[in-house]
Motif scaffolding. Structure first.
Motif, short mmCIF file in Angstrom:
data_model
loop_
_atom_site.label_atom_id
_atom_site.label_comp_id
_atom_site.label_asym_id
_atom_site.label_seq_id
_atom_site.Cartn_x
_atom_site.Cartn_y
_atom_site.Cartn_z
N PHE A 1 34.28 37.23 62.29
CA PHE A 1 34.05 36.80 60.90
C PHE A 1 34.17 37.99 59.95
N ASN A 2 33.48 39.07 60.27
CA ASN A 2 33.51 40.24 59.40
C ASN A 2 34.90 40.85 59.29
N LEU A 3 35.60 40.95 60.41
CA LEU A 3 36.93 41.55 60.38
C LEU A 3 37.94 40.64 59.69
N ALA A 4 37.77 39.34 59.82
CA ALA A 4 38.67 38.40 59.13
C ALA A 4 38.60 38.59 57.62
N ILE A 5 37.39 38.81 57.11
CA ILE A 5 37.21 39.01 55.67
C ILE A 5 37.74 40.37 55.24
N ASP A 6 37.42 41.42 55.99
CA ASP A 6 37.87 42.77 55.63
C ASP A 6 39.39 42.91 55.73
N SER A 7 39.96 42.40 56.80
CA SER A 7 41.39 42.61 57.07
C SER A 7 42.29 41.79 56.16
N LYS A 8 41.83 40.60 55.77
CA LYS A 8 42.62 39.70 54.93
C LYS A 8 43.93 39.31 55.62
N LEU A 9 43.91 39.30 56.95
CA LEU A 9 45.09 38.99 57.74
C LEU A 9 45.27 37.49 57.92
N ARG A 10 46.52 37.10 58.14
CA ARG A 10 46.79 35.72 58.54
C ARG A 10 46.20 35.52 59.94
N GLY A 11 45.87 34.28 60.25
CA GLY A 11 45.26 33.98 61.54
C GLY A 11 46.11 34.42 62.71
#
Length: 210
Positions: free
Chosen positions: A52-62
């Motif tokens: 969850f945290n890295l998804a928000i920080d990275s702003k990467l596509r799934g």
């Protein structure tokens, strides 16, 4: 004398969805982010909290997030403060920050038995699957949003990608910065992605005195 059949004349109206992203998923609000974090921490769901945290920080596509490797975020036994990932869609690298809270959750996740000698950051639990799939990631995101009472159909994996950049744009109005963070090649893509409209542009202009 025969009258030729002329084509019917119709008023030209722009398509209602021209220039818009149809069914665009909403970004999470800061209160939603903290509500999900607290629930994951209390439940000691270490993988989900790090994801969850890295998804928000990275702003990467799934598709890029699920394929991340341990070496992308770790060097010399420590979590990096910044990371670079090659985007599968554009084949161009994008850099992003790893905040202190995210580094802490990643370090905790690395201590799990499943991560011993794992090449991938989010290893699959099935032996023939190297990492979780985008479909699994979508189900995980759905569980996150429904756990705090949000409507699942309004949110998705792109909600995670949009969450931080939406706040950056609201606070700074800097579209160029958002474009770089998302790894977009064209500014038009960033404008459409954020849903920037005329009212947004006017609000920015009104805040500037010259």
């Amino acid at each position: 004398m025969q009258t030729p059949n002329l084509p019917a004349i119709r008023a030209l109206r722009p398509a209602w969805n021209k220039g818009r992203i149809v069914d665009q998923k909403r970004p999470l609000k800061p209160k939603h982010v903290w509500a999900i974090r607290v629930r994951l921490e209390l439940a000691e769901r270490h993988r989900d909290l790090a994801l969850f945290n890295l998804a928000i920080d990275s702003k990467l596509r799934g598709c890029d997030l699920v394929k991340m490797k341990v070496v992308d975020v770790m060097a010399s036994g420590k979590i990096k403060e910044r990371a670079t990932v090659m985007q599968s869609k554009t084949r161009k690298p994008v850099r992003f920050e790893i905040s202190e809270g995210t580094r802490s959750s990643l370090a905790r996740w690395m201590q799990e038995p499943l991560m011993i000698r794992s090449e991938f950051l989010w290893p699959g639990r099935i032996h023939e699957r190297l990492h979780i799939s985008t479909r699994q990631y979508a189900r995980i995101v759905r569980d996150w949003v429904t756990s705090i009472g949000l409507e699942a159909s309004a949110y998705g994996t792109h909600s995670m990608r949009r969450t931080k950049v939406t706040q950056i744009y609201k606070k700074t109005g800097n579209l160029r910065a958002v474009q770089l963070l998302l790894g977009h090649t064209k500014m038009d893509s960033t404008v459409r992605y954020l849903g920037v409209e005329l009212e947004d542009a006017l609000a920015i202009a009104e805040a500037i005195e010259i």
